[in-house]
Design a protein around this motif. Structure first.
Motif, PDB file in Angstrom:
ATOM      1  N   ARG A 354     -25.637 -33.165 -12.091  1.00  0.00           N
ATOM      2  CA  ARG A 354     -26.049 -34.574 -12.098  1.00  0.00           C
ATOM      3  C   ARG A 354     -26.315 -35.083 -10.687  1.00  0.00           C
ATOM      4  NH1 ARG A 354     -21.345 -36.424 -16.363  1.00  0.00           N
ATOM      5  NH2 ARG A 354     -22.498 -36.022 -18.307  1.00  0.00           N
ATOM      6  N   ASN A 388     -29.089 -32.128 -20.506  1.00  0.00           N
ATOM      7  CA  ASN A 388     -29.065 -32.647 -21.881  1.00  0.00           C
ATOM      8  C   ASN A 388     -28.342 -31.683 -22.820  1.00  0.00           C
ATOM      9  OD1 ASN A 388     -30.462 -34.882 -21.062  1.00  0.00           O
ATOM     10  ND2 ASN A 388     -32.453 -34.162 -21.763  1.00  0.00           N
ATOM     11  N   GLU A 391     -24.569 -31.969 -22.048  1.00  0.00           N
ATOM     12  CA  GLU A 391     -24.014 -33.226 -22.547  1.00  0.00           C
ATOM     13  C   GLU A 391     -23.931 -33.226 -24.073  1.00  0.00           C
ATOM     14  OE1 GLU A 391     -26.509 -36.214 -20.923  1.00  0.00           O
ATOM     15  OE2 GLU A 391     -25.411 -36.345 -19.012  1.00  0.00           O
ATOM     16  N   ALA A 392     -24.939 -32.642 -24.732  1.00  0.00           N
ATOM     17  CA  ALA A 392     -24.888 -32.558 -26.189  1.00  0.00           C
ATOM     18  C   ALA A 392     -23.730 -31.663 -26.638  1.00  0.00           C
ATOM     19  CB  ALA A 392     -26.218 -32.031 -26.728  1.00  0.00           C
ATOM     20  N   ALA A 395     -20.592 -33.606 -26.242  1.00  0.00           N
ATOM     21  CA  ALA A 395     -20.466 -34.627 -27.294  1.00  0.00           C
ATOM     22  C   ALA A 395     -20.058 -33.993 -28.620  1.00  0.00           C
ATOM     23  CB  ALA A 395     -21.787 -35.379 -27.438  1.00  0.00           C
ATOM     24  N   LEU A 428     -20.576 -41.319 -29.209  1.00  0.00           N
ATOM     25  CA  LEU A 428     -20.802 -39.891 -28.999  1.00  0.00           C
ATOM     26  C   LEU A 428     -22.045 -39.406 -29.737  1.00  0.00           C
ATOM     27  CD1 LEU A 428     -17.126 -38.571 -29.271  1.00  0.00           C
ATOM     28  CD2 LEU A 428     -18.513 -38.782 -27.202  1.00  0.00           C
ATOM     29  N   ARG A 430     -24.799 -40.973 -30.100  1.00  0.00           N
ATOM     30  CA  ARG A 430     -26.007 -41.305 -29.337  1.00  0.00           C
ATOM     31  C   ARG A 430     -26.321 -40.234 -28.295  1.00  0.00           C
ATOM     32  NH1 ARG A 430     -23.438 -46.517 -28.450  1.00  0.00           N
ATOM     33  NH2 ARG A 430     -23.894 -47.920 -30.177  1.00  0.00           N
ATOM     34  N   ARG A 431     -25.326 -39.490 -27.843  1.00  0.00           N
ATOM     35  CA  ARG A 431     -25.548 -38.458 -26.836  1.00  0.00           C
ATOM     36  C   ARG A 431     -26.025 -37.147 -27.444  1.00  0.00           C
ATOM     37  NH1 ARG A 431     -19.990 -39.108 -23.228  1.00  0.00           N
ATOM     38  NH2 ARG A 431     -20.116 -41.365 -22.909  1.00  0.00           N
ATOM     39  N   CYS A 432     -26.037 -37.054 -28.760  1.00  0.00           N
ATOM     40  CA  CYS A 432     -26.429 -35.808 -29.431  1.00  0.00           C
ATOM     41  C   CYS A 432     -27.901 -35.873 -29.800  1.00  0.00           C
ATOM     42  CB  CYS A 432     -25.590 -35.581 -30.688  1.00  0.00           C
ATOM     43  SG  CYS A 432     -23.815 -35.523 -30.383  1.00  0.00           S
ATOM     44  N   THR A 510     -23.013 -44.621 -16.261  1.00  0.00           N
ATOM     45  CA  THR A 510     -23.437 -44.367 -17.643  1.00  0.00           C
ATOM     46  C   THR A 510     -22.617 -45.203 -18.627  1.00  0.00           C
ATOM     47  OG1 THR A 510     -24.058 -42.112 -17.035  1.00  0.00           O
ATOM     48  CG2 THR A 510     -23.746 -42.579 -19.370  1.00  0.00           C
TER      49      THR A 510
END
Length: 760
Positions: A354, A388, A391-392, A395, A428, A430-432, A510
């Motif tokens: 990041r 991404n 992060e997915a 999550a 959570l 929303r991050r998937c 975030t």
């Protein structure tokens, strides 16, 4: 042109009409010039005034009637014949003589220097008049005579912008491209120097073999050699991918560059030859830039033990540096960041990736070209894809842990715990990306059923009936919505606190962005007033951690944050000490405080003044009656959050109105609050939602009733209708639009606004 179109003549000026296309063909063999043609549907002959405005035609000076021929007896003695070259105007004659002197000196000049040389005031002349004077200097044009107009250059040393037009008026074939015109101009300048007798003075016998270059010139030549080596390396790597006619010109240019590169060692000790070598290097670099893009210099891989921030993040290339230097620096930064990303990906370090993404976002893509630009786009895509995916995955793991904890809980979870878990799972989700896996989807559906099936109970355990009002006077449905929003916001607060303890600025930002819509739209007024100090504290923390913030401004924000956390519990002396520190910091800085910090400092000064003035009045009753007990302070309700004064909002609204007017005139592009803050050059602070509404109402307070609002251009981050649009219309007394029709009405108003402001 079509066959039925009359052929144009040289006596008139025409404008191309219909579909106009420029047709360009590549050269078949090396050494041939590029061919081009213009295709149009029709011609329009311009009238006198329109033709004169183009600068391509001037009306001749005509008499009303012809003069009678003089009688033979009255004819005066024949005057001496004037040479053809001096039959023009007096100004052109003076300029011609001055340019001949410039050619004999072996130099070039500018319009300012030429005016000082001839002693005439030429600064007020527009470009068309200057062009006509230079054309008159070189008329009549002899085939074997060198042009003098090429000796007048721009202040930057490049040819004049209207040189091609002068050549067309002199009926001289002009090169098609800008680089070819530049090379042709240099050749004509040398030809003029030679034609008017300029000779390079011979080197005296007592001097050395040649004058050595100065250190600055040697460094510049070495830097140019480095750029040439890097660009030739890119050219050699590009040639295998080129085929056919497109490979001929790059191959020839690369071959010429390699030959020129080998000449460096033989000329680097002789100043004059080194200068000529640098001029030829500039021409080769321009050709290579045009054919294969900018150079990509080799950069050493970053050491694993020192993953430092690249120079692009800490010391960006200044605007004064030339394009070659910026290109080389940016290419080295891209290579270093690519190596750092590979190390972070191998170590599975999401936080490091990041930070690398933030550094990559600071590199200006619009100033890059060729292979560095492609490498930057590839690096950004790889970073975004990997981040991404990680992060997915995180999550998904957090969702499975959440559902497992609910399933293994000993006693049955309370409704509040279920709502909190539901809010956590929504965030959570929303991050998937895409739909959830089957097991997670089933668990989430079961949790939703549990939340909808439970009755809402207050803290004392007594169930509320369907008609029981909430403590704030809201119906039960709204109370349940407020409770769900409160649970989501409380979970985000925990995430923010954990990220603050770890020092993770990206995670705090975030979570803060996710909490913003909940805080502004879904929390109850009581909860919003409770969490307002927290939101301001988090905002101040993010500003303190930002590496781009001025250290003095960062310290002032830290002091204001300490004052805000302590509140009224501070003694008067402590508040005075804090304000004295802020005053000393402000004296060290040469910039004014932002609006928000200025308002906070003034508020604390007013509070200190009120405390100081009320201290003697509070001490007087105690001295008059020492026996009487002084009642303790009463418990007061939490004070509402501080707002900007109406005068400050009106000042900000005037600036925002000008910005929105400019946006409407230039096409009516939609602006978010971040875009509006950038266009106001940082003068717009981060506002509370209520202050945002007051600002937009103040912006359109002077808008006529029948016209669309300027605040219509303020949109959400996804370029959709902003939720404050309805509030602004209601506050200004505009007609109420039904909720289903509001998006279509807003889109229509945006189109109306663009039409109304297009010609203002």
């Amino acid at each position: 042109m079509p066959h039925d179109t009359p052929r144009p003549t040289e006596q008139y000026v025409y404008r191309l009409a219909g579909a106009v296309r420029l047709l360009v063909t590549e050269a078949d063999r090396p050494g041939e010039s590029t061919r081009w043609a213009v295709r149009a549907d029709s011609l329009i002959q311009l009238k006198g005034l329109d033709a004169e405005r183009t600068g391509l035609w001037r009306p001749p000076v005509a008499l009303d009637e012809p003069l009678p021929a003089p009688k033979p007896a009255m004819r005066p003695a024949p005057a001496p014949t004037v040479p053809a070259q001096s039959q023009g105007s007096r100004t052109a004659t003076v300029l011609r003589r001055a340019l001949e002197d410039v050619a004999r000196e072996g130099a070039t000049t500018t319009w300012k220097q030429l005016a000082e040389r001839v002693g005439l005031d030429l600064a007020h002349l527009p470009d068309p008049k200057r062009r006509d004077l230079l054309v008159e200097v070189d008329k009549p044009r002899a085939r074997n005579r060198s042009l003098l107009c090429v000796l007048v250059c721009a202040p930057s040393g490049r040819p004049l912008s209207y040189l091609a037009t002068m050549l067309r008026l002199l009926q001289v074939p002009a090169p098609a491209s800008e680089s070819a015109l530049y090379r042709w101009s240099e050749e004509q300048i040398r030809a003029a120097h030679t034609a008017y007798g300029h000779r390079i003075p011979p080197v005296p016998a007592s001097a050395a073999v040649a004058e050595a270059p100065r250190p600055a010139e040697a460094r510049a030549a070495q830097k140019q050699l480095t750029l040439l080596n890097a660009q030739l390396a890119v050219g050699r790597a590009t040639l295998p991918r080129a085929t056919g006619r497109r490979a001929a010109r790059p191959a020839t240019t690369v071959k010429d560059g390699e030959q020129h590169q080998r000449l460096y060692e033989s000329v680097r000790q002789r100043r004059q030859e080194l200068r000529a070598w640098q001029r030829e290097s500039e021409r080769l670099l321009d050709d290579l830039d045009r054919l294969i893009g900018r150079p990509l210099p080799a950069s050493a891989p970053a050491k694993k033990s020192t993953p430092a921030v690249p120079p692009a993040a800490n010391s960006p290339v200044s605007l004064g540096q030339d394009q070659h230097t910026f290109q080389a620096q940016a290419a080295a930064d891209i290579a270093r960041l690519t190596q750092l990303f590979k190390q972070a990906r191998d170590a599975d370090d999401l936080n490091e990736a990041r930070r690398i993404r933030q550094d990559v976002s600071r590199i200006a893509r619009d100033r890059l070209s060729g292979e560095p630009q492609q490498n930057l786009l590839l690096l950004r895509t790889d970073l975004q894809t990997w981040i991404n995916s990680r992060e997915a995955a995180a999550a998904y793991a957090a969702l499975r842990t959440l559902f497992a904890d609910l399933a293994t809980a000993g006693p049955a979870p309370t409704p509040l715990a279920l709502r909190s878990a539901m809010a956590h799972s929504k965030i959570l989700k929303r991050r998937c990306p895409g739909p959830l896996p089957q097991d997670l989807h089933t668990a989430l559906t079961h949790l939703e059923a549990q939340v909808n099936g439970e009755s809402v109970t207050p803290d004392d355990g007594a169930p509320l009936s369907a008609t029981h009002p909430s403590p704030s006077g809201a119906p039960p449905s709204e109370s349940a919505a407020f409770a769900e929003a409160r649970a989501e916001f409380a979970w985000l607060v925990k995430e923010i606190r954990a990220a603050q303890e770890a020092g993770d600025l990206a995670a705090v930002q975030t979570a803060r962005h996710l909490a913003g819509p909940i805080y502004g739209r879904r929390l109850s007024p009581e909860d919003r007033a409770t969490y307002t100090p927290l939101m301001r504290e988090v905002k101040a923390w993010c500003q303190e951690q930002d590496p781009n913030t001025d250290p003095i401004l960062r310290r002032i924000r830290q002091v204001l944050a300490e004052l805000g956390r302590a509140g009224n519990s501070l003694a008067t002396e402590q508040i005075a000490a804090f304000l004295d520190e802020i005053s000393s910091l402000r004296r060290q800085s040469d910039r004014r405080l932002p609006v928000l910090e200025e308002v906070q400092v003034k508020r604390w000064k007013r509070q200190l003044k009120a405390r100081t003035s009320s201290a003697p009045r509070r001490a007087a009753p105690r001295a008059a009656d020492p026996v009487k007990a002084v009642p303790g302070p009463k418990a007061t309700a939490p004070s509402p959050p501080d707002r900007l004064p109406i005068e400050t909002i009106d000042k900000l609204a005037a600036i925002a109105r000008d910005v929105l007017k400019d946006a409407a005139r230039s096409g009516g592009s939609l602006l978010t609050w971040g875009d509006l803050r950038l266009r106001m050059a940082g003068g717009l602070p981060h506002l509370h939602p209520d202050e945002q509404g007051e600002l937009l109402v103040a912006v359109d307070r002077e808008t006529p009733v029948g016209e669309p609002l300027l605040s219509t251009l303020v949109a959400s981050s996804d370029a959709s209708l902003h939720w404050l649009y309805r509030h602004v219309r209601f506050s200004l007394g505009r007609e109420r639009i039904p909720e289903p029709d509001l998006p279509a009405h807003w889109a229509t108003e945006v189109l109306r606004l663009r039409q109304n402001w297009r010609h203002r």
